[in-house]
Enzyme design. Structure first.
Site, PDB file in Angstrom:
ATOM      1  N   ARG A 158      11.711  -1.329  10.417  1.00  0.00           N
ATOM      2  CA  ARG A 158      10.663  -0.635  11.505  1.00  0.00           C
ATOM      3  C   ARG A 158      10.617  -1.938  12.557  1.00  0.00           C
ATOM      4  NH1 ARG A 158       5.198   0.671   8.067  1.00  0.00           N
ATOM      5  NH2 ARG A 158       4.306  -0.513  10.048  1.00  0.00           N
ATOM      6  N   LYS A 170       0.798  -1.267  -0.071  1.00  0.00           N
ATOM      7  CA  LYS A 170      -0.018  -0.199  -0.049  1.00  0.00           C
ATOM      8  C   LYS A 170       0.844   1.321  -0.064  1.00  0.00           C
ATOM      9  CE  LYS A 170      -2.455  -0.837   3.910  1.00  0.00           C
ATOM     10  NZ  LYS A 170      -1.504  -1.847   4.275  1.00  0.00           N
ATOM     11  N   ARG A 184      -9.352   1.706   8.985  1.00  0.00           N
ATOM     12  CA  ARG A 184      -8.745   0.345   9.383  1.00  0.00           C
ATOM     13  C   ARG A 184     -10.272  -0.327  10.199  1.00  0.00           C
ATOM     14  NH1 ARG A 184      -2.936   1.213   9.169  1.00  0.00           N
ATOM     15  NH2 ARG A 184      -1.767  -0.629   9.542  1.00  0.00           N
ATOM     16  N   ARG A 241      11.915  -6.037   4.614  1.00  0.00           N
ATOM     17  CA  ARG A 241      11.736  -4.768   4.351  1.00  0.00           C
ATOM     18  C   ARG A 241      12.455  -3.772   5.121  1.00  0.00           C
ATOM     19  NH1 ARG A 241       5.246  -2.697   4.538  1.00  0.00           N
ATOM     20  NH2 ARG A 241       5.528  -2.648   6.639  1.00  0.00           N
ATOM     21  N   ARG A 255      -0.199  -7.957  13.672  1.00  0.00           N
ATOM     22  CA  ARG A 255      -0.812  -7.262  12.454  1.00  0.00           C
ATOM     23  C   ARG A 255      -1.745  -7.850  11.571  1.00  0.00           C
ATOM     24  NH1 ARG A 255       4.700  -4.465  10.683  1.00  0.00           N
ATOM     25  NH2 ARG A 255       3.253  -3.248   9.426  1.00  0.00           N
TER      26      ARG A 255
HETATM   27  P1  AMP Z   1       1.131   1.006   9.032  1.00  0.00           P
HETATM   28  O1  AMP Z   1       2.356   2.046   8.821  1.00  0.00           O
HETATM   29  O2  AMP Z   1      -0.099   1.649   8.174  1.00  0.00           O
HETATM   30  O3  AMP Z   1       0.976  -0.373   8.959  1.00  0.00           O
HETATM   31  O4  AMP Z   1       0.614   1.471  10.681  1.00  0.00           O
HETATM   32  C1  AMP Z   1       1.445   1.372  11.614  1.00  0.00           C
HETATM   33  C2  AMP Z   1       0.901   1.217  12.779  1.00  0.00           C
HETATM   34  O5  AMP Z   1       0.111   2.399  13.232  1.00  0.00           O
HETATM   35  C3  AMP Z   1      -0.495   0.235  12.910  1.00  0.00           C
HETATM   36  O6  AMP Z   1       0.334  -1.166  13.285  1.00  0.00           O
HETATM   37  C4  AMP Z   1      -1.200   0.687  13.952  1.00  0.00           C
HETATM   38  O7  AMP Z   1      -0.560   0.684  15.309  1.00  0.00           O
HETATM   39  C5  AMP Z   1      -1.236   2.235  13.837  1.00  0.00           C
HETATM   40  N1  AMP Z   1      -2.029   2.931  12.785  1.00  0.00           N
HETATM   41  C6  AMP Z   1      -2.034   3.296  11.403  1.00  0.00           C
HETATM   42  N2  AMP Z   1      -3.282   3.539  10.911  1.00  0.00           N
HETATM   43  C7  AMP Z   1      -4.082   3.104  11.826  1.00  0.00           C
HETATM   44  C8  AMP Z   1      -5.463   3.232  11.514  1.00  0.00           C
HETATM   45  N3  AMP Z   1      -6.071   3.941  10.473  1.00  0.00           N
HETATM   46  N4  AMP Z   1      -6.068   3.116  12.636  1.00  0.00           N
HETATM   47  C9  AMP Z   1      -5.475   2.568  14.008  1.00  0.00           C
HETATM   48  N5  AMP Z   1      -4.239   2.413  14.054  1.00  0.00           N
HETATM   49  C10 AMP Z   1      -3.318   2.653  12.925  1.00  0.00           C
END
Ligand code: AMP
Length: 214
Positions: free
Chosen positions: A156, A16, A91, A125, A167
């Site tokens: 990360r 994404k 989400r 990654r 996740r």
């Molecule tokens: P991502 O970089 O999109 O994988 O997001 C990393 C982390 O940020 C996720 O595992 C959540 O802990 C938090 N996070 C990001 N976007 C959201 C969202 N829309 N709702 C809740 N938590 C989020």
């Protein structure tokens, strides 16, 4: 021209972020990643950053009201008038309802992939702490600088296998229902995320151009 209000949906590691960055640059519309925004808050040590620190580390979801508030603020900025790419938001169904109340979504691309392939992909990654560029160590080897800005790439903390499995579980339980949600709204387009990056980008861009009407 129609507003390109776009959501990229899909499990962690499906691409994404990679696709959102390329497509947002192509159309000149902002890429809005809630994950990047939350990590920036954490890095800056803000009160929001402190509040979400442990949640991010575990790979759980940050409470809806906190994420909705940062997205609402961001979407109100003038650069979002012509459209935006949302990456990692919504989400949950509650977040999706809030989003529709703020700004109607035009297109949803659901990137799909096999779960085991994602675990393997995420473990390889690396990301740039400065510009967010992501790359696989398979393609370039370890310990390389960011191809965009030269900064040392890092893994990360939530990309380790245990957290990735959490996740994925969180995705299946809380985010996957959005597939049916957007399908019912007739907005969902499925895109096979296991293919070459350029092939996927080409498909998405062609579809967005067709929607916008060239
Ligand atoms: P991502 O970089 O999109 O994988 O997001 C990393 C982390 O940020 C996720 O595992 C959540 O802990 C938090 N996070 C990001 N976007 C959201 C969202 N829309 N709702 C809740 N938590 C989020």
């Amino acid at each position: 021209m129609k507003k390109l209000s776009v959501v990229f949906l899909g499990p962690p590691g499906v691409g994404k972020g990679t696709q959102s960055k390329i497509v947002s640059e192509y159309f000149g519309i902002p890429h809005i990643s809630t994950g990047d925004m939350l990590r920036a808050e954490r890095k800056a040590g803000t009160s929001l950053g402190k509040q979400v620190q442990d949640i991010l580390g575990r790979g759980d979801l940050v409470p809806d009201d906190l994420v909705v508030a940062i997205v609402e603020k961001r979407l109100a900025e003038p650069d979002c008038e012509g459209g935006y790419i949302l990456d990692g938001f919504p989400r949950t169904v509650a977040q999706a309802d809030e989003l529709e109340a703020m700004s109607a979504t035009a297109l949803v691309y659901n990137l799909t992939a096999d779960a085991e392939a994602l675990v393997a992909r995420i473990a390889k990654r690396r990301s740039c702490p400065k510009c967010g560029q992501m790359i696989s160590v398979e393609a370039v080897g370890d310990n390389v600088g960011c191809p965009r800005c030269g900064t040392d790439m890092v893994q990360r903390e939530d990309d380790c296998e245990g957290t990735v499995r959490n996740r994925l579980r969180v995705y299946n339980e809380q985010t996957a229902p959005l597939i049916a949600y957007y399908r019912e709204m007739n907005l969902l387009k499925s895109v096979d995320g296991m293919r070459n990056i350029d092939v996927i980008t080409g498909e998405v861009i062609a579809d967005m151009e067709q929607y916008r009407g060239r």
